[in-house]
Write a protein that holds these residues in place. Structure first.
Motif, PDB file in Angstrom:
ATOM      1  N   MET A 169       0.829  -1.196   0.000  1.00  0.00           N
ATOM      2  CA  MET A 169       0.000   0.000   0.000  1.00  0.00           C
ATOM      3  C   MET A 169       0.868   1.252   0.000  1.00  0.00           C
ATOM      4  N   ALA A 170       1.899   1.230   0.843  1.00  0.00           N
ATOM      5  CA  ALA A 170       2.790   2.393   0.941  1.00  0.00           C
ATOM      6  C   ALA A 170       3.462   2.655  -0.410  1.00  0.00           C
TER       7      ALA A 170
ATOM      8  N   TYR B 154       1.155   4.523  -2.598  1.00  0.00           N
ATOM      9  CA  TYR B 154       1.066   5.942  -2.215  1.00  0.00           C
ATOM     10  C   TYR B 154       2.262   6.712  -2.740  1.00  0.00           C
TER      11      TYR B 154
ATOM     12  N   GLY C 258      -0.963  11.821  -4.341  1.00  0.00           N
ATOM     13  CA  GLY C 258      -2.076  12.737  -4.610  1.00  0.00           C
ATOM     14  C   GLY C 258      -3.209  12.149  -5.414  1.00  0.00           C
ATOM     15  N   SER C 259      -3.066  10.863  -5.842  1.00  0.00           N
ATOM     16  CA  SER C 259      -4.155  10.281  -6.635  1.00  0.00           C
ATOM     17  C   SER C 259      -5.181   9.625  -5.716  1.00  0.00           C
TER      18      SER C 259
ATOM     19  N   PRO D 255      -7.453   6.844  -3.919  1.00  0.00           N
ATOM     20  CA  PRO D 255      -7.087   5.477  -3.529  1.00  0.00           C
ATOM     21  C   PRO D 255      -7.747   4.432  -4.410  1.00  0.00           C
TER      22      PRO D 255
END
Lengths: 169, 345
Positions: free
Chosen positions: B143-144, B147, B152-153, B155
């Protein structure tokens, strides 16, 4: 059963050890490589969204201000136009009334002139008529005299009359 | 996708029930003896040296052997013994001077000259712990990475499932309870929340280990909370404990031991709460399953299975709730430790 349950609430050293070590490791790894980037990018994204919202709000306000400015400008223009119209109207009125005055004065002057001319002509005519009348009377008198004094007798009578009159003096 | 998750979940729940009921057969062999549910239940709740799935009879077990690591002394000399738990043949054989006792713990065989110092075996719980850690790392490091790759997109996928939870813990647990100093506690709060939640759920899986229902695990988690609270305590916090403000002098002396005791009872309650809730849930489900074998009746079987399904669904909720409660209370203790001085609070 009690004996078995007793074992439930007695922590095993092995599990304590592994749990402590493994939890420490995962706390470190997740903290450094998962939560930190995730929380940072969440924060960044939230800041971005807020910034965008603020910008939109600002743009809207500016638009409204612009709109108000436009209205103000339009209002001013309208007032200006009205003023100009009024001024033009006044100017036109002035010109018209001035022209009227001038025309009246000119007319008056022309009438005066005409009257003077008419008077002059009248006097001249009258004079001529008088002269004519005098001449005519003279001619008539001459003709009458000529007829009256055509014979000798009449002439002698007249001369006698004059002599008589002269004797009196 | 949603349907897929739902179906998988239901399959897992029902197979969990099936597994529990199947495991209940353990004691069925001695048909004359009345069925005693206690050992069956305890067997499922306690830790063990192999990962047991099912047994046909006394000699045939379906189980995964796990590594046994022992620090021992032989004739006064310290040594390390490491071997697979299959050497014990499910408690039927001794190996290297060690044997499994009735409690499924390792003991030295009398007269072998060995002395057991520490048992650091990879037990069922430790193996499950490692599995959960791998799962946590896989999910959250992945997940990280997403990101970092798409800053900024919006999820996507697993991100959109966990992001609201992370935000909830940040905003409604950490920020609202701790205040503006919340940030330094976020890594611990998130780790402990997902650790407890994942392990609670893994414990509900068929054959899953009762990790968060083990007092050693909850004790370590409570110790972490205690240590973090103690080390982040500020002047106000310690002042409140040692010289409670706004209380008459004689009372302060009486309150002092209570406050000091309170420092320890708070994490102690955390330890007991999680352990008791999860273990109780497991015992309840197992008891419902055991009814069938106690009464040897189809009707009871159907009814208790229905109840067990209901309890299992409830336990799914409890799994989340207990993770939340542990996180929230930890946050409250941290909050009290870093709270700024305020007038006669």
């Amino acid at each position: 059963m009690i004996f078995l349950a007793g074992s439930l609430i007695t922590p095993e050293f092995g599990l304590l050890f592994w749990q402590f070590m493994i939890f420490l490791v995962i706390l470190f790894i997740l903290g450094k490589f998962a939560w930190k980037p995730i929380l940072t990018s969440l924060k960044e994204r939230e800041a971005n969204i807020e910034e965008a919202l603020n910008a939109a709000k600002k743009a809207k306000e500016e638009m409204q201000k612009l709109h108000a400015d436009n209205d103000k400008l339009l209002q001013e223009a309208r007032l200006e136009r009205d003023k100009m119209l009024r001024e033009a109207q006044t100017a036109a009125n002035n010109i018209v009334s001035e022209a009227k005055d001038k025309a009246t004065a000119e007319g008056q002057r022309l009438i005066e002139n005409a009257r003077a001319a008419i008077n002059n002509e009248k006097q001249a005519a009258l004079t001529e008529v008088k002269n004519l009348a005098a001449n005519l009377s003279l001619e008539i008198a001459e003709k009458i005299l000529k007829r009256e004094l055509a014979d000798e007798k009449a002439q002698k009578e007249l001369v006698n009359e004059f002599i008589k009159e002269a004797n009196l003096n | 996708m949603d349907n897929f998750i739902k179906n998988t979940l239901f399959t897992l729940i029902f197979s969990a029930i099936a597994m529990f009921s199947y495991a209940g057969h353990d004691q069925e062999n001695n048909a004359d003896k009345p069925f005693n549910p206690a050992p069956t239940i305890m067997h499922h709740i306690a830790d063990s040296h192999d990962w047991h799935f099912a047994s046909w009879d006394e000699r045939t077990h379906w189980s995964l052997p796990l590594p046994v690591i022992l620090l021992s002394k032989e004739n006064g000399k310290a040594g390390l013994d490491a071997f697979m738990s299959s050497r014990f043949e499910h408690g039927h054989a001794s190996y290297n001077g060690f044997i499994l006792n009735e409690e499924n713990k390792i003991e030295t065989v009398a007269g072998s000259g060995k002395e057991l110092i520490i048992d650091l075996s990879i037990t069922k719980n430790v193996a499950s712990l490692m599995l959960s850690v791998i799962l946590l790392l896989f999910i959250f490091l992945g997940m990280a990475r997403r990101y970092k790759k798409n800053p900024g997109s919006a999820p996507k996928g697993v991100q959109s499932f966990f992001e609201p939870i992370i935000i909830y813990i940040r905003d409604d647990v950490a920020k609202s309870v701790i205040g503006h100093k919340y940030e330094r506690f976020m890594p611990y709060l998130l780790t402990v929340f997902f650790f407890i939640w994942f392990n609670n759920l893994l414990g509900l899986l068929p054959g899953g280990a009762n990790l968060t229902g083990n007092i050693a695990v909850t004790a370590v988690l409570a110790v972490f909370t205690f240590l973090i609270t103690t080390f982040s305590g500020n002047k106000t916090y310690w002042g409140h404990i040692f010289w409670t403000p706004g209380v008459p002098l004689p009372l302060r002396i009486i309150i002092l031991p209570i406050e000091i005791l309170g420092m320890f009872t708070k994490p102690f309650s955390l330890m007991i709460r999680l352990f008791a809730n999860i273990t109780a849930g497991h015992i309840l489900i197992l008891s419902l399953i055991c009814f069938t074998f106690l009464f040897k009746s189809v009707t009871v079987g159907i009814v208790s299975a229905a109840f067990a399904v209901f309890m299992n669904v409830l336990e799914l909720f409890v799994a989340l709730l207990q993770a939340y409660v542990f996180t929230l209370l930890s946050a409250m203790y941290f909050g009290s430790a870093v709270e700024e001085h305020h007038e006669a609070g």
